[in-house]
Design a protein around this motif. Structure first.
Motif, PDB file in Angstrom:
ATOM      1  N   LEU A 111       0.860  -1.176   0.000  1.00  0.00           N
ATOM      2  CA  LEU A 111       0.000   0.000   0.000  1.00  0.00           C
ATOM      3  C   LEU A 111       0.902   1.232   0.000  1.00  0.00           C
ATOM      4  O   LEU A 111       1.764   1.372   0.866  1.00  0.00           O
ATOM      5  N   LYS A 112       0.689   2.118  -0.978  1.00  0.00           N
ATOM      6  CA  LYS A 112       1.459   3.352  -1.054  1.00  0.00           C
ATOM      7  C   LYS A 112       0.521   4.535  -0.897  1.00  0.00           C
ATOM      8  O   LYS A 112      -0.499   4.628  -1.568  1.00  0.00           O
ATOM      9  N   VAL A 113       0.907   5.438   0.010  1.00  0.00           N
ATOM     10  CA  VAL A 113       0.100   6.625   0.289  1.00  0.00           C
ATOM     11  C   VAL A 113       1.001   7.842   0.233  1.00  0.00           C
ATOM     12  O   VAL A 113       2.095   7.843   0.809  1.00  0.00           O
ATOM     13  N   THR A 114       0.547   8.868  -0.461  1.00  0.00           N
ATOM     14  CA  THR A 114       1.279  10.135  -0.507  1.00  0.00           C
ATOM     15  C   THR A 114       0.342  11.258  -0.075  1.00  0.00           C
ATOM     16  O   THR A 114      -0.874  11.195  -0.281  1.00  0.00           O
ATOM     17  N   GLY A 115       0.909  12.291   0.529  1.00  0.00           N
ATOM     18  CA  GLY A 115       0.092  13.407   0.968  1.00  0.00           C
ATOM     19  C   GLY A 115       0.922  14.442   1.710  1.00  0.00           C
ATOM     20  O   GLY A 115       2.157  14.449   1.648  1.00  0.00           O
ATOM     21  N   LYS A 116       0.221  15.303   2.436  1.00  0.00           N
ATOM     22  CA  LYS A 116       0.880  16.359   3.186  1.00  0.00           C
ATOM     23  C   LYS A 116       1.236  15.867   4.590  1.00  0.00           C
ATOM     24  O   LYS A 116       0.586  14.990   5.138  1.00  0.00           O
ATOM     25  N   GLU A 117       2.248  16.501   5.170  1.00  0.00           N
ATOM     26  CA  GLU A 117       2.769  16.043   6.450  1.00  0.00           C
ATOM     27  C   GLU A 117       1.730  16.125   7.559  1.00  0.00           C
ATOM     28  O   GLU A 117       1.667  15.252   8.439  1.00  0.00           O
ATOM     29  N   GLU A 118       0.859  17.117   7.533  1.00  0.00           N
ATOM     30  CA  GLU A 118      -0.117  17.279   8.606  1.00  0.00           C
ATOM     31  C   GLU A 118      -1.189  16.192   8.621  1.00  0.00           C
ATOM     32  O   GLU A 118      -1.957  16.097   9.588  1.00  0.00           O
ATOM     33  N   SER A 119      -1.255  15.378   7.580  1.00  0.00           N
ATOM     34  CA  SER A 119      -2.258  14.311   7.534  1.00  0.00           C
ATOM     35  C   SER A 119      -1.754  13.005   8.136  1.00  0.00           C
ATOM     36  O   SER A 119      -2.499  12.017   8.186  1.00  0.00           O
ATOM     37  N   LEU A 120      -0.504  12.955   8.592  1.00  0.00           N
ATOM     38  CA  LEU A 120       0.064  11.709   9.113  1.00  0.00           C
ATOM     39  C   LEU A 120      -0.672  11.217  10.355  1.00  0.00           C
ATOM     40  O   LEU A 120      -0.917  10.021  10.522  1.00  0.00           O
ATOM     41  N   ALA A 121      -1.027  12.130  11.247  1.00  0.00           N
ATOM     42  CA  ALA A 121      -1.719  11.735  12.476  1.00  0.00           C
ATOM     43  C   ALA A 121      -3.092  11.138  12.151  1.00  0.00           C
ATOM     44  O   ALA A 121      -3.487  10.110  12.711  1.00  0.00           O
ATOM     45  N   ALA A 122      -3.817  11.774  11.236  1.00  0.00           N
ATOM     46  CA  ALA A 122      -5.130  11.261  10.839  1.00  0.00           C
ATOM     47  C   ALA A 122      -5.003   9.919  10.129  1.00  0.00           C
ATOM     48  O   ALA A 122      -5.857   9.034  10.289  1.00  0.00           O
ATOM     49  N   LEU A 123      -3.925   9.753   9.384  1.00  0.00           N
ATOM     50  CA  LEU A 123      -3.696   8.487   8.680  1.00  0.00           C
ATOM     51  C   LEU A 123      -3.429   7.361   9.675  1.00  0.00           C
ATOM     52  O   LEU A 123      -3.962   6.248   9.529  1.00  0.00           O
ATOM     53  N   LYS A 124      -2.635   7.632  10.713  1.00  0.00           N
ATOM     54  CA  LYS A 124      -2.365   6.634  11.732  1.00  0.00           C
ATOM     55  C   LYS A 124      -3.642   6.247  12.472  1.00  0.00           C
ATOM     56  O   LYS A 124      -3.885   5.061  12.746  1.00  0.00           O
ATOM     57  N   SER A 125      -4.457   7.224  12.766  1.00  0.00           N
ATOM     58  CA  SER A 125      -5.730   6.953  13.434  1.00  0.00           C
ATOM     59  C   SER A 125      -6.665   6.130  12.546  1.00  0.00           C
ATOM     60  O   SER A 125      -7.393   5.268  13.025  1.00  0.00           O
ATOM     61  N   PHE A 126      -6.607   6.368  11.247  1.00  0.00           N
ATOM     62  CA  PHE A 126      -7.430   5.611  10.298  1.00  0.00           C
ATOM     63  C   PHE A 126      -7.071   4.129  10.341  1.00  0.00           C
ATOM     64  O   PHE A 126      -7.952   3.257  10.371  1.00  0.00           O
ATOM     65  N   TYR A 127      -5.778   3.817  10.348  1.00  0.00           N
ATOM     66  CA  TYR A 127      -5.340   2.419  10.405  1.00  0.00           C
ATOM     67  C   TYR A 127      -5.765   1.759  11.715  1.00  0.00           C
ATOM     68  O   TYR A 127      -6.201   0.601  11.732  1.00  0.00           O
ATOM     69  N   GLU A 128      -5.641   2.483  12.819  1.00  0.00           N
ATOM     70  CA  GLU A 128      -5.982   1.919  14.123  1.00  0.00           C
ATOM     71  C   GLU A 128      -7.489   1.647  14.234  1.00  0.00           C
ATOM     72  O   GLU A 128      -7.904   0.620  14.775  1.00  0.00           O
ATOM     73  N   ASN A 129      -8.304   2.537  13.730  1.00  0.00           N
ATOM     74  CA  ASN A 129      -9.751   2.346  13.788  1.00  0.00           C
ATOM     75  C   ASN A 129     -10.215   1.193  12.906  1.00  0.00           C
ATOM     76  O   ASN A 129     -11.199   0.526  13.225  1.00  0.00           O
ATOM     77  N   ARG A 130      -9.525   0.988  11.804  1.00  0.00           N
ATOM     78  CA  ARG A 130      -9.894  -0.093  10.896  1.00  0.00           C
ATOM     79  C   ARG A 130      -9.355  -1.447  11.358  1.00  0.00           C
ATOM     80  O   ARG A 130      -9.723  -2.482  10.812  1.00  0.00           O
ATOM     81  N   GLU A 131      -8.452  -1.453  12.309  1.00  0.00           N
ATOM     82  CA  GLU A 131      -7.814  -2.679  12.806  1.00  0.00           C
ATOM     83  C   GLU A 131      -7.217  -3.479  11.644  1.00  0.00           C
ATOM     84  O   GLU A 131      -7.422  -4.673  11.495  1.00  0.00           O
ATOM     85  N   ILE A 132      -6.463  -2.772  10.815  1.00  0.00           N
ATOM     86  CA  ILE A 132      -5.843  -3.382   9.643  1.00  0.00           C
ATOM     87  C   ILE A 132      -4.461  -3.902  10.020  1.00  0.00           C
ATOM     88  O   ILE A 132      -3.683  -3.219  10.686  1.00  0.00           O
ATOM     89  N   SER A 133      -4.171  -5.129   9.590  1.00  0.00           N
ATOM     90  CA  SER A 133      -2.835  -5.680   9.797  1.00  0.00           C
ATOM     91  C   SER A 133      -1.889  -5.057   8.773  1.00  0.00           C
ATOM     92  O   SER A 133      -1.964  -5.344   7.589  1.00  0.00           O
ATOM     93  N   ILE A 134      -1.025  -4.175   9.259  1.00  0.00           N
ATOM     94  CA  ILE A 134      -0.203  -3.383   8.354  1.00  0.00           C
ATOM     95  C   ILE A 134       1.191  -3.201   8.943  1.00  0.00           C
ATOM     96  O   ILE A 134       1.354  -3.070  10.155  1.00  0.00           O
TER      97      ILE A 134
END
Length: 222
Positions: free
Chosen positions: A148-171
């Protein structure tokens, strides 16, 4: 002289002209059935439209070859020698594509040997099996991916981490590249459910610019 005698009288076919015409038509129609099954089952960006657009030619061509060969041993040996000069430059990476190619070749062989009922019945049965499997399994219910490749702005990193945790994705994080105010991260995934919705949810995060799910030979971008 009847039209059906043209083949046996002038071209020295072991069958008449109408049989040749009927074999080509049957091979073409059944190959189109395989094309529609292929496009229906692979109705995403992993589908190779260049491959399926040649099905309607491959089946009739194989049937014509079989009609010419018949039971003639000399012709079959000559055919092997002639085909040895052909070089296929485009590698077929997907095993499923090879299966569909084999299916179309089988149609050509069946039509070329005048086994119309057998090859038509086999094609219909296989088509039903494919459709039943797709309806039972469903599209994009559980698909294995590698990267999985994701690109974006630096300020979105925290929201991205929270997205993975809420989805309970093995990553597992493989790489993370930060350049001024943008980033590019690569992760290893075991599996993902509902591809389209997963990508759309990622794209809803403020600052995310692109998302790619990469399999062995397929790429899904949004």
């Amino acid at each position: 002289m009847e039209l059906s005698d043209l083949g046996t009288k002038y071209i020295n076919f072991p069958i008449n002209f109408l049989d040749v015409l009927f074999a080509i038509l049957i091979a073409c129609l059944l190959s189109l059935v395989v094309k529609f099954i292929y496009s229906y089952k692979h109705n995403d960006s992993s589908s190779d439209w260049r491959l399926q657009d040649q099905f309607y030619l491959l089946g009739p061509i194989v049937s014509v070859i079989m009609l010419f060969i018949g039971s003639n041993l000399a012709l079959s040996i000559g055919l092997v020698g002639s085909l040895s000069i052909i070089r296929f430059r485009s590698a077929i990476k997907s095993p499923m594509d090879l299966i569909y190619l084999l299916w179309v070749i089988a149609i050509g062989l069946g039509a070329g040997t005048l086994n119309f009922i057998h090859i038509t019945s086999a094609t219909l049965i296989l088509s039903i099996i494919v459709l039943i499997k797709k309806s039972l399994v469903g599209a994009n219910k559980k698909v294995n991916f590698n990267i999985l490749k994701v690109t974006g702005k630096e300020e979105s990193l925290a929201a991205l981490k929270s997205f993975y945790e809420n989805r309970e994705i093995s990553i597992n994080l493989l790489s993370h590249y930060l350049n001024q105010n943008t980033f590019e991260s690569s992760y290893k995934l075991n599996y993902i459910k509902d591809i389209d919705q997963f990508i759309l949810d990622l794209k809803k995060i403020d600052g995310i610019t692109s998302v790619s799910l990469i399999n062995h030979d397929n790429v899904f971008n949004k």
